[in-house]
Write an enzyme that holds these catalytic residues in place. Sequence first.
Site, PDB file in Angstrom:
ATOM      1  N   HIS A 199      -1.018   4.267  -5.728  1.00 40.03           N
ATOM      2  CA  HIS A 199      -1.971   3.364  -5.070  1.00 40.03           C
ATOM      3  C   HIS A 199      -2.720   2.473  -6.066  1.00 40.03           C
ATOM      4  CE1 HIS A 199      -4.985   1.809  -2.364  1.00 40.03           C
ATOM      5  NE2 HIS A 199      -5.960   2.443  -2.970  1.00 40.03           N
ATOM      6  N   ASP A 239     -13.792   8.100  -5.658  1.00 41.26           N
ATOM      7  CA  ASP A 239     -13.578   6.658  -5.444  1.00 41.26           C
ATOM      8  C   ASP A 239     -14.651   5.871  -6.194  1.00 41.26           C
ATOM      9  OD1 ASP A 239     -12.360   4.373  -4.517  1.00 41.26           O
ATOM     10  OD2 ASP A 239     -12.742   4.755  -2.404  1.00 41.26           O
TER      11      ASP A 239
HETATM   12 FE1  N7H Z   1      -7.965   2.028  -2.701  1.00 34.92          FE
HETATM   13  N1  N7H Z   1      -8.443   6.759  -1.897  1.00 34.92           N
HETATM   14  O1  N7H Z   1      -9.492   7.295  -1.945  1.00 34.92           O
HETATM   15  O2  N7H Z   1      -7.408   7.338  -1.603  1.00 34.92           O
HETATM   16  N2  N7H Z   1      -8.480   3.615  -3.857  1.00 34.92           N
HETATM   17  N3  N7H Z   1      -8.033   3.212  -1.054  1.00 34.92           N
HETATM   18  N4  N7H Z   1      -7.597   0.407  -1.521  1.00 34.92           N
HETATM   19  N5  N7H Z   1      -8.048   0.830  -4.319  1.00 34.92           N
HETATM   20  C1  N7H Z   1      -8.696   3.572  -5.209  1.00 34.92           C
HETATM   21  O3  N7H Z   1     -10.072   3.550  -9.187  1.00 34.92           O
HETATM   22  C2  N7H Z   1      -8.225   4.553  -1.000  1.00 34.92           C
HETATM   23  C3  N7H Z   1      -7.443   0.409  -0.175  1.00 34.92           C
HETATM   24  C4  N7H Z   1      -7.816  -0.550  -4.331  1.00 34.92           C
HETATM   25  O4  N7H Z   1      -8.497  -0.889 -10.572  1.00 34.92           O
HETATM   26  C5  N7H Z   1      -8.974   4.887  -5.694  1.00 34.92           C
HETATM   27  O5  N7H Z   1     -12.028   3.372  -8.241  1.00 34.92           O
HETATM   28  C6  N7H Z   1      -8.169   4.995   0.382  1.00 34.92           C
HETATM   29  C7  N7H Z   1      -7.062  -0.900   0.286  1.00 34.92           C
HETATM   30  C8  N7H Z   1      -8.017  -1.070  -5.665  1.00 34.92           C
HETATM   31  O6  N7H Z   1      -7.033   0.681 -10.987  1.00 34.92           O
HETATM   32  C9  N7H Z   1      -8.930   5.716  -4.626  1.00 34.92           C
HETATM   33  C10 N7H Z   1      -7.933   3.885   1.128  1.00 34.92           C
HETATM   34  C11 N7H Z   1      -6.997  -1.696  -0.825  1.00 34.92           C
HETATM   35  C12 N7H Z   1      -8.363   0.017  -6.456  1.00 34.92           C
HETATM   36  C13 N7H Z   1      -8.615   4.910  -3.457  1.00 34.92           C
HETATM   37  C14 N7H Z   1      -7.860   2.770   0.228  1.00 34.92           C
HETATM   38  C15 N7H Z   1      -7.345  -0.860  -1.956  1.00 34.92           C
HETATM   39  C16 N7H Z   1      -8.365   1.183  -5.581  1.00 34.92           C
HETATM   40  C17 N7H Z   1      -9.233   5.290  -7.137  1.00 34.92           C
HETATM   41  C18 N7H Z   1      -7.776   3.739   2.603  1.00 34.92           C
HETATM   42  C19 N7H Z   1      -6.649  -3.154  -0.940  1.00 34.92           C
HETATM   43  C20 N7H Z   1      -8.683  -0.007  -7.947  1.00 34.92           C
HETATM   44  C21 N7H Z   1     -10.665   5.105  -7.523  1.00 34.92           C
HETATM   45  C22 N7H Z   1      -8.206   4.628   3.469  1.00 34.92           C
HETATM   46  C23 N7H Z   1      -5.771  -3.762  -0.157  1.00 34.92           C
HETATM   47  C24 N7H Z   1      -7.411   0.116  -8.749  1.00 34.92           C
HETATM   48  C25 N7H Z   1     -10.928   3.913  -8.399  1.00 34.92           C
HETATM   49  C26 N7H Z   1      -7.676  -0.036 -10.223  1.00 34.92           C
HETATM   50  C27 N7H Z   1      -8.667   2.449  -6.014  1.00 34.92           C
HETATM   51  C28 N7H Z   1      -8.429   5.355  -2.136  1.00 34.92           C
HETATM   52  C29 N7H Z   1      -7.634   1.489   0.645  1.00 34.92           C
HETATM   53  C30 N7H Z   1      -7.424  -1.315  -3.256  1.00 34.92           C
HETATM   54  C31 N7H Z   1      -9.169   7.215  -4.727  1.00 34.92           C
HETATM   55  C32 N7H Z   1      -8.303   6.383   0.941  1.00 34.92           C
HETATM   56  C33 N7H Z   1      -6.804  -1.287   1.749  1.00 34.92           C
HETATM   57  C34 N7H Z   1      -7.892  -2.521  -6.096  1.00 34.92           C
END
Ligand code: N7H
Length: 441
Positions: A303, A166
């Site tokens: 996602h 992440d």
């Molecule tokens: Fe997410 N994960 O680990 O599964 N997220 N996220 N997220 N997320 C991202 O690109 C995760 C949540 C965003 O710029 C990565 O840095 C988990 C919410 C945004 O391309 C991973 C949960 C919201 C991005 C995860 C969770 C977001 C992003 C890739 C909840 C907003 C950047 C790592 C438990 C409403 C997208 C990375 C981009 C990336 C995970 C929640 C948003 C691995 C587990 C609630 C904007």
Amino acid sequence: GLNLTNIQGDILIGMKKNKELFFFFSIVDPTSFKSQLGADILPLITSTTELLAVSTQPNTLVNIAFSQRGLTALGITDNLGDSLFTAGQLNDASSLGDTTSNWVSEFAGTSIDGVLLLASDTVDNINNTLSQLQSTLNGSISEVYSIQGQARPGNEQGHEHFGFMDGISNPAIDGFSTPLPGQAVVAPGIILVGEQGDGTTRPSWAIDGSFLAFRQLEQRVPEFNKFLIDNALSEPNLTVDQNTELLGARMMGRWKSGAPVDLTPLVDDPVLAADPQRNNNFNYTHPDFNLATDQSHCPFSAHIRKTNPRADIGGSFSEHIIRAGIPYGPEVTDAEAASNVSSTDPTLERGLAFVAYQANIGNGFAFLQQFWANNINFHTSSVGQDPIIGVATPDGPRSVGGLDPLDSTRDITLNQDFVISRGGEYFFSPSLSAIQNTFSA
Ligand code: N7H
């Protein structure tokens, strides 16, 4: 340029420590609290400038933010201009798709006035700083609830509980940070209140603050792993394990290493994942490729594609957040792994202590969750919800399109949600000068 000594450190660059405590408090004695805040707490608040240089970082980093209820308790009556902040997150729960019976009672109650964020390399450091703060505050605040966040152990450091790296992609702030290839660049006012690009009228003291959307997001890890095994894809040249990993990677849009599936669709590439010049340098377009129909590299529902659609919606848009969360809770136990079921023991709950900063919650976190992740028709009709953070409706299980590279018309049904909102709150993280002149006065 931005006044970096005035902006709390977590907002633009994140405290990025292996341990972080979220200490939610209620203000018991506003008069004493105000004088202690200015005299004793303010010097402990870590600014962006302090955080930027390792040599000036204290052992424990401290930030503070207040809910609307907290502002009111302190006698601050100016309207900050963000209706979701003013109303509080509980009032936003149904729009976010939350089931409030899953909320921890402290978030569903009405007594959280603020949150202290304490980050360090060790829990001991955090506890020492917390004791110091509490003895200084001498009962003017009381603890309502706290969450101890911690990086996962060993090789899993930096990875969240499902196993994915992440913290790779956050927007760069125009004029502050040099963008890496592929990184979105946003005006400062998309993240910082009152700066260029913030279209809302604000009280003058609010400049350089930011709204902090906090969410306690439980992750059902054994169930997620079981789902991947049960629904492994069937790419002919891959093993069963690789096909299992592939499904997870397509749900996320990145492999566990962090390598984006848009650049490496069928096999992980850890070297690419570790290269900041390349690991964010994609926008879902490819030569001789129909962006509107081709999901062979990355599903439309993935996602990271749902929450940052890059070129899908033209590449330049204002719905961006800066994420600064950290995992909480222990590793999966052997018993949970063997049964494929998360324990009901509350001490074994695990997930993400999610933090998003933005100048406008309705254009930031809440927009991404409600209008992109939960919307089956974004960015294309009937693609389904975000498989990671979407929420099942009372009508039954949800299905997600585009996950199978061999048949993009096939929907895969999620037997349950793997991320469950346990609630949260909306806060305002004020500038250091606002803490001095407005919050302490
Ligand atoms: Fe997410 N994960 O680990 O599964 N997220 N996220 N997220 N997320 C991202 O690109 C995760 C949540 C965003 O710029 C990565 O840095 C988990 C919410 C945004 O391309 C991973 C949960 C919201 C991005 C995860 C969770 C977001 C992003 C890739 C909840 C907003 C950047 C790592 C438990 C409403 C997208 C990375 C981009 C990336 C995970 C929640 C948003 C691995 C587990 C609630 C904007």
